[in-house]
Write a protein that holds these residues in place. Structure first.
Motif, PDB file in Angstrom:
ATOM      1  N   ASN A 120     106.831 -45.802  27.367  1.00 57.74           N
ATOM      2  CA  ASN A 120     105.746 -44.917  27.802  1.00 57.74           C
ATOM      3  C   ASN A 120     105.739 -44.730  29.316  1.00 57.74           C
ATOM      4  O   ASN A 120     104.692 -44.702  29.951  1.00 57.74           O
ATOM      5  CB  ASN A 120     104.391 -45.431  27.326  1.00 57.74           C
ATOM      6  CG  ASN A 120     104.253 -45.375  25.833  1.00 57.74           C
ATOM      7  OD1 ASN A 120     105.052 -44.748  25.142  1.00 57.74           O
ATOM      8  ND2 ASN A 120     103.253 -46.042  25.300  1.00 57.74           N
ATOM      9  N   ASP A 126      99.245 -49.220  23.593  1.00 55.65           N
ATOM     10  CA  ASP A 126      98.774 -48.269  22.593  1.00 55.65           C
ATOM     11  C   ASP A 126      99.893 -47.326  22.154  1.00 55.65           C
ATOM     12  O   ASP A 126     100.690 -46.879  22.975  1.00 55.65           O
ATOM     13  CB  ASP A 126      97.622 -47.427  23.152  1.00 55.65           C
ATOM     14  CG  ASP A 126      96.378 -48.256  23.409  1.00 55.65           C
ATOM     15  OD1 ASP A 126      96.112 -49.173  22.616  1.00 55.65           O
ATOM     16  OD2 ASP A 126      95.690 -47.983  24.409  1.00 55.65           O
ATOM     17  N   PRO A 127      99.933 -46.995  20.849  1.00 47.16           N
ATOM     18  CA  PRO A 127     100.883 -45.978  20.392  1.00 47.16           C
ATOM     19  C   PRO A 127     100.390 -44.600  20.792  1.00 47.16           C
ATOM     20  O   PRO A 127      99.210 -44.451  21.110  1.00 47.16           O
ATOM     21  CB  PRO A 127     100.895 -46.145  18.876  1.00 47.16           C
ATOM     22  CG  PRO A 127      99.650 -46.877  18.534  1.00 47.16           C
ATOM     23  CD  PRO A 127      99.209 -47.623  19.760  1.00 47.16           C
ATOM     24  N   PRO A 128     101.164 -43.590  20.792  1.00 53.79           N
ATOM     25  CA  PRO A 128     102.574 -43.520  20.385  1.00 53.79           C
ATOM     26  C   PRO A 128     103.471 -44.117  21.458  1.00 53.79           C
ATOM     27  O   PRO A 128     103.106 -44.176  22.635  1.00 53.79           O
ATOM     28  CB  PRO A 128     102.832 -42.020  20.244  1.00 53.79           C
ATOM     29  CG  PRO A 128     101.881 -41.379  21.178  1.00 53.79           C
ATOM     30  CD  PRO A 128     100.666 -42.277  21.201  1.00 53.79           C
ATOM     31  N   TYR A 129     104.633 -44.582  21.027  1.00 49.12           N
ATOM     32  CA  TYR A 129     105.584 -45.211  21.925  1.00 49.12           C
ATOM     33  C   TYR A 129     106.785 -44.305  22.132  1.00 49.12           C
ATOM     34  O   TYR A 129     107.322 -43.743  21.190  1.00 49.12           O
ATOM     35  CB  TYR A 129     106.081 -46.540  21.339  1.00 49.12           C
ATOM     36  CG  TYR A 129     104.975 -47.481  20.959  1.00 49.12           C
ATOM     37  CD1 TYR A 129     104.165 -48.045  21.928  1.00 49.12           C
ATOM     38  CD2 TYR A 129     104.736 -47.808  19.635  1.00 49.12           C
ATOM     39  CE1 TYR A 129     103.148 -48.918  21.587  1.00 49.12           C
ATOM     40  CE2 TYR A 129     103.724 -48.679  19.283  1.00 49.12           C
ATOM     41  CZ  TYR A 129     102.938 -49.240  20.262  1.00 49.12           C
ATOM     42  OH  TYR A 129     101.930 -50.094  19.927  1.00 49.12           O
ATOM     43  N   LEU A 130     107.207 -44.182  23.376  1.00 47.46           N
ATOM     44  CA  LEU A 130     108.469 -43.532  23.710  1.00 47.46           C
ATOM     45  C   LEU A 130     109.301 -44.590  24.407  1.00 47.46           C
ATOM     46  O   LEU A 130     108.980 -45.015  25.522  1.00 47.46           O
ATOM     47  CB  LEU A 130     108.265 -42.318  24.618  1.00 47.46           C
ATOM     48  CG  LEU A 130     109.545 -41.592  25.015  1.00 47.46           C
ATOM     49  CD1 LEU A 130     110.249 -41.042  23.778  1.00 47.46           C
ATOM     50  CD2 LEU A 130     109.247 -40.474  25.984  1.00 47.46           C
ATOM     51  N   GLU A 180     111.154 -42.713  19.487  1.00 48.40           N
ATOM     52  CA  GLU A 180     109.735 -42.387  19.490  1.00 48.40           C
ATOM     53  C   GLU A 180     109.089 -42.916  18.213  1.00 48.40           C
ATOM     54  O   GLU A 180     109.627 -42.746  17.121  1.00 48.40           O
ATOM     55  CB  GLU A 180     109.551 -40.875  19.582  1.00 48.40           C
ATOM     56  CG  GLU A 180     108.135 -40.460  19.863  1.00 48.40           C
ATOM     57  CD  GLU A 180     108.033 -38.983  20.185  1.00 48.40           C
ATOM     58  OE1 GLU A 180     106.904 -38.477  20.168  1.00 48.40           O
ATOM     59  OE2 GLU A 180     109.066 -38.343  20.434  1.00 48.40           O
ATOM     60  N   ALA A 181     107.946 -43.574  18.353  1.00 54.00           N
ATOM     61  CA  ALA A 181     107.201 -44.093  17.212  1.00 54.00           C
ATOM     62  C   ALA A 181     105.732 -43.724  17.379  1.00 54.00           C
ATOM     63  O   ALA A 181     105.174 -43.850  18.471  1.00 54.00           O
ATOM     64  CB  ALA A 181     107.354 -45.603  17.108  1.00 54.00           C
ATOM     65  N   ASN A 182     105.116 -43.269  16.317  1.00 54.93           N
ATOM     66  CA  ASN A 182     103.721 -42.841  16.378  1.00 54.93           C
ATOM     67  C   ASN A 182     102.732 -43.943  16.027  1.00 54.93           C
ATOM     68  O   ASN A 182     101.543 -43.799  16.270  1.00 54.93           O
ATOM     69  CB  ASN A 182     103.499 -41.654  15.448  1.00 54.93           C
ATOM     70  CG  ASN A 182     104.229 -40.438  15.933  1.00 54.93           C
ATOM     71  OD1 ASN A 182     104.318 -40.208  17.133  1.00 54.93           O
ATOM     72  ND2 ASN A 182     104.765 -39.654  15.018  1.00 54.93           N
ATOM     73  N   GLN A 183     103.224 -45.025  15.435  1.00 56.01           N
ATOM     74  CA  GLN A 183     102.316 -46.113  15.071  1.00 56.01           C
ATOM     75  C   GLN A 183     103.042 -47.438  15.193  1.00 56.01           C
ATOM     76  O   GLN A 183     104.256 -47.484  15.226  1.00 56.01           O
ATOM     77  CB  GLN A 183     101.796 -45.934  13.649  1.00 56.01           C
ATOM     78  CG  GLN A 183     102.879 -45.871  12.596  1.00 56.01           C
ATOM     79  CD  GLN A 183     102.295 -45.577  11.232  1.00 56.01           C
ATOM     80  OE1 GLN A 183     101.102 -45.415  11.084  1.00 56.01           O
ATOM     81  NE2 GLN A 183     103.138 -45.522  10.232  1.00 56.01           N
ATOM     82  N   GLY A 184     102.298 -48.502  15.281  1.00 51.87           N
ATOM     83  CA  GLY A 184     102.868 -49.833  15.372  1.00 51.87           C
ATOM     84  C   GLY A 184     102.067 -50.695  16.320  1.00 51.87           C
ATOM     85  O   GLY A 184     101.034 -50.282  16.854  1.00 51.87           O
TER      86      GLY A 184
END
Length: 82
Positions: A67, A50-54, A36-40
């Motif tokens: 996502n 678009d973030p966040p990424y799962l 999981e990433a909240n930005q990038g």
């Protein structure tokens, strides 16, 4: 004098014994853990996601789910760029 001998022994054991700080390995079948990433910035096939990424990789490593949308691993194969 015995203090320094004890200190040297502790340092020697800590530095040269790999089992002192060893962590147990994973046991059993390896199951992918979702990332999981909240930005990038993530572009797939020229489309910005678009973030966040799962991000989840399938157990057979044939697809990547980002996502909730599955993508073939061919999207991420950069071997043709050699």
């Amino acid at each position: 004098m015995t203090f320094f001998r004890l200190l040297y022994a502790i340092v020697f054991i800590a530095c040269f014994s790999p089992n002192v700080f060893a962590q147990p390995g994973r046991r059993g079948p390896i199951t992918p853990i979702p990332f999981e990433a909240n930005q990038g910035f993530l572009l797939i096939d020229g489309v910005y996601l678009d973030p966040p990424y799962l991000i989840d990789i399938s157990a057979d490593e044939q697809s990547v789910v980002i996502n909730g949308t599955p993508y073939s691993t061919n999207y991420f194969d950069l071997s043709h760029l050699n």
